[in-house]
Design an enzyme around this catalytic site. Structure first.
Site, PDB file in Angstrom:
ATOM      1  N   GLY C  35       0.776  -1.218   0.082  1.00 36.65           N
ATOM      2  CA  GLY C  35      -0.205   0.106   0.057  1.00 36.65           C
ATOM      3  C   GLY C  35       0.850   1.233  -0.051  1.00 36.65           C
ATOM      4  CB  CYS C 244     -25.511 -10.048 -17.414  1.00 35.74           C
ATOM      5  SG  CYS C 244     -25.013  -9.791 -19.073  1.00 35.74           S
ATOM      6  CB  CYS C 247     -23.846 -14.086 -19.676  1.00 35.79           C
ATOM      7  SG  CYS C 247     -23.490 -13.115 -18.271  1.00 35.79           S
ATOM      8  CB  CYS C 269     -20.837  -8.930 -18.224  1.00 36.19           C
ATOM      9  SG  CYS C 269     -21.706 -10.108 -17.320  1.00 36.19           S
ATOM     10  CB  CYS C 275     -20.150 -11.216 -20.617  1.00 38.23           C
ATOM     11  SG  CYS C 275     -21.850 -11.147 -20.942  1.00 38.23           S
TER      12      CYS C 275
END
Lengths: 234, 256, 298
Positions: C35, C244, C247, C269, C275
Site C-alpha cells: 500500500g 446481465c 448471460c 456485464c 460474459c
C-alpha cells in the site's frame, strides 16, 4: 486580635517616562492593621493617594517598597511580591474590591453579572442567584431590568449593579472605593446597611467615603494616610 | 503543581535579525496569558516557538502531559507532536482560511479531530459537531454549509469549535479578533471568555490590542524587539505600567 | 516467441534493461510495504500520459517471453486503449496475448478487476491516474507524505463524512479508499467500489503504476484490504436489480447500455470476457439474440 490585613511601610511612586521620568510620590511608609469586624476608613485630602493605596492592596498597582500582608487562612500572603496567579486566587477567595464603576461585560444580563461574581468566589449557583436577586431588589434595581445587560443602564443603575456584585460574596476582606458616590439618600442608606451586615459577619473593610454622614455611620477608625509621610519626613 | 507549560531562554534569529531573545515563561492550568506588542516585536515568533511550529536556536519548552510527566517539546517525535496538537492543544489562527478546511462542511471541520483520533460513528460525530456549533453560537442548521459561505466572525467561531471538540488543555490564539468589525469582535471575545472559564483552558493569546488582553487575560507579557520587557498581572501592567515602552503603549490606546 | 512479428531496434518490451531493473526494485519495495507509494523514475513512453504509461512500464518490467498478456479497459478487451497497449507489447516483446482471463499470466487493467477469480500464477497491473488518496483534501505532497508516514488518516474519513452529509450515504462509487494490511491507506485506482472486495485476499499479485505521478504500489497475494467506512454507515458494494441481459450473471458489475433514443436500455456485464465465457457455457440472458452481440457499441 488577629489582623486580616497588615500594611508595613508601604510606599509607592509613579515614574512618568513620557514626562521625562518625572517622579510622582503616591504614598509613603503607610503602616496599619485591619482586624475582622472592623471598617477602617482612609482619610486625608483629595490627592493624598487613598484610592491608589486601595489599588496597591488589591494588587492593581505595584507596591514599590514595604509589605501588603493579607491573611489567607492561617498564613499571610505578601501582595507586594506574590505571583500573579496567587493574587488572582486571593481576589477570588479572600479579597473583594468595589469601585463606583462597573466594568461592563457585553451581553451578560445584570442578574447574571451579579450571580457570576458570587460563583467565582465559590458560592453555589442557586445560592448565588438567590442572593443576586435579594441584592438587586434591596438596591432598588427594577426587576424588569435584571435580565438586560447593564451596558444600557444609566450611571447610577450600573453603580448599584456593581455594588451588588461587590457585596454578594462572603470574602474576609472588602475594599470599598467610594461605593456611595453620587447615590441618592435612599440607596446610600442601603449600602450603609450592607456594610454594617458585612462588619457584623466579621469582614475586615477598608474604605474611602466621600460623604461625611456615611463615614460617620460605618467607620470603626479613620486613618489619615498622609500622617505617615509626615512622620517619615520628621 | 508544576506549570503546564514552562519555557526557558527561548531564542530565535533569522539571519542577523533577532526575532525572539531569551524569553522565559510559566503557564499554569486555567491561566490566560496575553502576549502584547506591536508588529515585529517577536510575539508571533514566540507563539510559534511555544507551539513547536518553529524550532528555537536556544532554549526549551517543557509541557506537562496528561500522565503528569513533563517533556521538552522540541525533542518529541513528529508523531507525538502531531498527536499533542490535535488532542491536548488547540490553535486559533488569525486567518480562518489557514485554520479551517474551506471546502469541507462546518460539521466536517468540527469532526475532523474526532475522526483523527479514531471516532468512526457518523451519527455520534455529527451530534457532537452540532453540539459544538451551538456552543459557539452557529445555527446547527448550517452544519452542512462550508465556511466559504460564513461571515468572518462565524469562521472564527467555527475555528474555535473545531479546536475545542477534543477538550484540549492548552489553546494558542494568534490575533483571533483582528480584522473583524468591532461589534463582531465583542461577541467573539465574550464567547471566548465564557468558554475559557467554563472549560478551565490555559490560553496563550497573541494580540496587539490591549483591550482584548484586558478582557481575556489574567497575565500579560509585553514584548519589544524580541524581548519580554515587562510581565505581570494584566490589570497591574495596564494600570501601573513600569517600563517606558509599556507606558507609551498604554497611553497610545483609547480607554483600554 | 514470434521473432518476425517483433519490431527490430527495440529492447524486449521496449524499456532498456537498466530501466526495467530500476522499476523491479521499486516493485519489490512496494511488495515489501503493501500500500505504500514507492517513487520511481518514470520514463517517457511512446504514448501520452493518461493512456496507461505507469501500467505499461510496470507490465514491461514484469513481462517475460513466456508470458501471456491480457489488456482490459473498463472490463473490455477491444477498446482503443486496450487494443493499442496489447499491440504495443505484441510488437516490442512478441509475447502471446489473449482476451481470456484464465489464459493470461499478466493482466494490465484500467478501471476494473476481472470477475473471474485470479490465481497465484497471475499478476494484475493497474493503470493509476492519481495515486494519492489524500490529494483532494490536502494539496501539499510534503504533507500527504507526512500523513502516510504517521498513519494520520482522519482526513480520509472527513471525505467520507462529507459524502454522507451531502448525499445521505457514502456516495464515492469508484477509487474508494482502502486500508492495506492494517497500515497504509491506498487509492485502488478508479475501479468501481464493487471490485474492492476482490482486491483483498486475492491470490494474484496486484501492482499499481502511475506514470505521470511516478509512483508504484502493490498489494501482495492474500493481503487484508479493508474499505474505509463508519460503524453506522458500513461499506457496501453496488447491487444491481437485474442480472446481465446477455448471460444472466448475477453478482457481477454491470454496464448500462443505451439501445435507442426512445429510452431503451439494458444492463450487461462490464467484463466482456466473463460474459462471453458464460454464454459459451450456455447461460442465456433475456435479451440474448435480440440485440447484436457486443451491443456496447450502440
Amino acid at each position: 486580635m488577629t489582623a486580616r490585613v497588615k500594611l508595613e511601610q508601604v510606599s509607592k511612586a509613579f515614574t512618568l517616562h513620557l514626562r521625562g521620568g518625572m517622579q510622582l510620590d503616591v504614598v509613603q511608609d503607610v503602616t496599619f492593621d485591619v482586624d475582622a469586624h472592623e471598617c477602617v476608613v482612609l482619610g486625608g485630602p483629595s490627592g493624598a493617594g487613598k484610592s491608589s493605596l486601595l489599588k496597591i492592596i488589591y494588587g492593581n498597582y505595584r507596591c514599590d517598597a514595604g509589605h501588603v500582608l493579607v491573611r489567607d487562612g492561617d498564613a499571610f500572603t505578601d501582595i507586594a511580591e506574590a505571583e500573579p496567579r496567587v493574587v488572582l486566587s486571593l481576589r477570588n477567595r479572600v479579597m473583594g474590591y468595589v469601585s463606583q464603576f462597573l466594568r461592563v461585560i457585553p451581553r451578560v444580563g445584570a442578574l447574571d453579572v451579579v450571580a457570576n461574581a458570587g460563583r467565582e468566589s465559590g458560592l453555589d449557583a442557586d445560592i448565588a442567584k438567590e442572593r443576586a436577586r435579594e441584592l438587586l431588589a434591596a438596591l432598588n434595581v427594577p426587576e424588569r431590568m435584571w435580565n438586560l445587560p447593564p451596558a444600557t443602564f444609566s450611571g447610577g443603575e450600573q453603580q448599584r449593579v456593581n455594588i451588588a456584585r461587590g457585596f454578594i460574596a462572603d470574602l474576609p476582606v472588602l475594599l470599598l472605593d467610594e461605593p456611595t458616590a453620587s447615590l441618592d439618600a435612599k440607596n446610600r442608606a442601603v449600602v450603609i446597611d450592607l456594610i454594617e451586615q458585612k462588619k457584623a459577619q466579621g469582614t475586615a473593610i477598608i474604605g474611602i467615603f466621600h460623604d461625611d454622614d456615611v463615614r460617620e455611620r460605618v467607620a470603626s477608625r479613620v486613618i489619615d494616610i498622609t500622617r505617615f509621610k509626615a512622620t517619615a519626613a520628621a | 503543581m508544576s506549570p503546564l507549560l514552562c519555557a526557558r531562554g527561548l531564542s530565535k534569529s533569522y539571519g542577523p535579525r533577532v526575532a525572539c531573545s531569551g524569553v522565559s515563561l510559566d503557564l499554569h492550568e486555567g491561566e490566560v496569558l496575553a502576549v502584547v506588542g506591536e508588529s515585529g516585536s517577536g510575539k508571533s515568533t514566540l507563539l510559534g516557538l511555544l507551539a513547536t511550529e518553529i524550532a528555537p536556536d536556544a532554549g526549551q519548552v517543557n509541557y506537562r502531559f496528561r500522565d503528569g510527566t513533563a517533556r521538552d517539546l522540541h525533542t518529541l517525535s513528529e508523531a507525538e507532536r502531531r498527536l499533542l496538537m490535535r488532542t491536548d492543544w488547540g490553535f486559533i489562527r488569525q486567518d480562518a482560511m489557514q485554520g479551517l478546511r474551506m471546502p469541507v462542511s462546518a460539521g466536517g471541520n468540527v469532526g475532523e479531530r474526532l475522526m483523527a483520533v479514531g471516532h468512526r460513528h457518523y451519527g455520534n460525530i455529527r451530534e457532537t459537531a452540532e453540539d459544538w456549533l451551538s456552543r459557539v453560537e452557529i445555527d446547527p442548521g448550517r452544519i452542512d454549509d462550508t465556511p466559504k459561505t460564513f461571515s468572518g466572525g462565524m469562521r472564527q467561531r467555527l475555528q474555535i469549535a473545531r479546536n475545542l471538540v477534543t477538550h484540549p488543555r492548552l489553546v494558542f490564539m494568534d490575533e483571533p479578533t483582528s480584522g473583524l468589525d468591532v461589534s463582531v469582535q465583542a461577541r467573539l471575545l465574550d464567547l471566548i471568555r465564557g468558554l475559557v472559564s467554563e472549560l478551565g483552558l490555559a490560553v496563550i493569546i497573541v494580540t496587539h490590542d490591549l483591550a482584548v488582553a484586558r478582557l481575556l487575560s489574567h497575565r500579560i507579557m509585553v514584548m519589544k524587539g524580541g524581548r519580554a520587557i515587562e510581565a505581570g498581572l494584566t490589570d497591574q501592567v495596564l494600570d501601573d505600567p513600569r517600563e517606558p515602552y509599556t507606558q507609551l503603549l498604554v497611553s497610545s490606546v483609547l480607554a483600554a | 516467441m514470434n521473432e518476425t512479428a517483433t519490431a527490430s531496434g527495440y529492447n524486449f518490451a521496449y524499456l532498456d534493461e537498466q530501466t526495467k531493473r530500476m522499476i523491479r526494485r521499486a516493485i519489490l519495495k512496494a511488495i515489501a510495504i503493501p500500500g505504500y507509494q514507492v517513487p520511481f523514475a518514470s520514463r517517457e513512453m511512446p504514448m501520452p500520459y493518461g493512456w496507461g504509461t505507469g501500467g505499461v512500464q510496470v507490465t514491461a518490467a514484469v513481462l517475460g517471453p513466456d508470458d501471456t498478456l491480457k489488456v482490459i479497459d473498463q472490463g473490455s478487451d477491444d477498446t482503443t486503449n486496450a487494443v493499442s497497449i496489447r499491440k504495443f507489447f505484441e510488437r516490442t516483446a512478441g509475447v502471446k496475448t489473449t482476451t481470456k482471463t484464465t489464459d493470461a499470466s499478466v493482466i494490465q487493467t484500467r478501471h476494473r478487476v476481472p470477475e473471474e477469480k485470479l490465481r497465484a500464477d497471475q499478476i494484475l497491473v493497474y493503470q493509476v491516474p492519481i495515486p494519492e488518496p489524500l490529494r483532494f483534501l490536502e494539496p501539499r505532497e510534503t504533507e500527504t507524505r507526512q500523513l502516510h508516514a504517521l498513519a494520520e488518516y482522519g482526513l480520509m474519513h472527513v471525505k467520507l463524512y462529507e459524502d454522507i452529509a451531502r448525499h445521505g450515504r457514502i456516495a464515492t462509487t469508484y477509487a474508494y479508499p482502502v486500508e492495506v494490511a492494517g497500515r497504509y491507506v491506498m487509492d485502488p485506482s478508479p475501479v468501481p467500489k464493487f471490485d474492492n472486495p476482490k482486491i483483498g485476499d486475492c491470490a494474484a499479485l496486484q501492482l499499481y503504476g502511475a506514470g505521470r505521478e511516478k509512483r508504484i504500489y502493490a498489494v501482495p497475494p492474500h493481503t487484508k484490504v479493508k474499505s474505509l467506512d463508519f460503524e453506522d454507515h458500513p461499506f457496501r458494494v453496488q447491487t444491481f436489480r437485474e442480472p446481465c441481459a446477455l448471460c444472466a450473471a448475477e453478482d457481477v458489475y454491470l454496464d448500462e447500455v443505451v439501445l435507442d433514443d426512445r429510452g431503451g436500455r439494458m444492463f450487461v456485464c462490464s467484463d466482456t470476457d466473463y460474459c462471453e465465457q458464460r454464454r459459451t457455457d450456455g447461460h442465456r440472458g433475456k435479451m440474448l439474440g435480440k440485440v447484436p452481440l457486443g451491443g456496447e457499441a450502440a
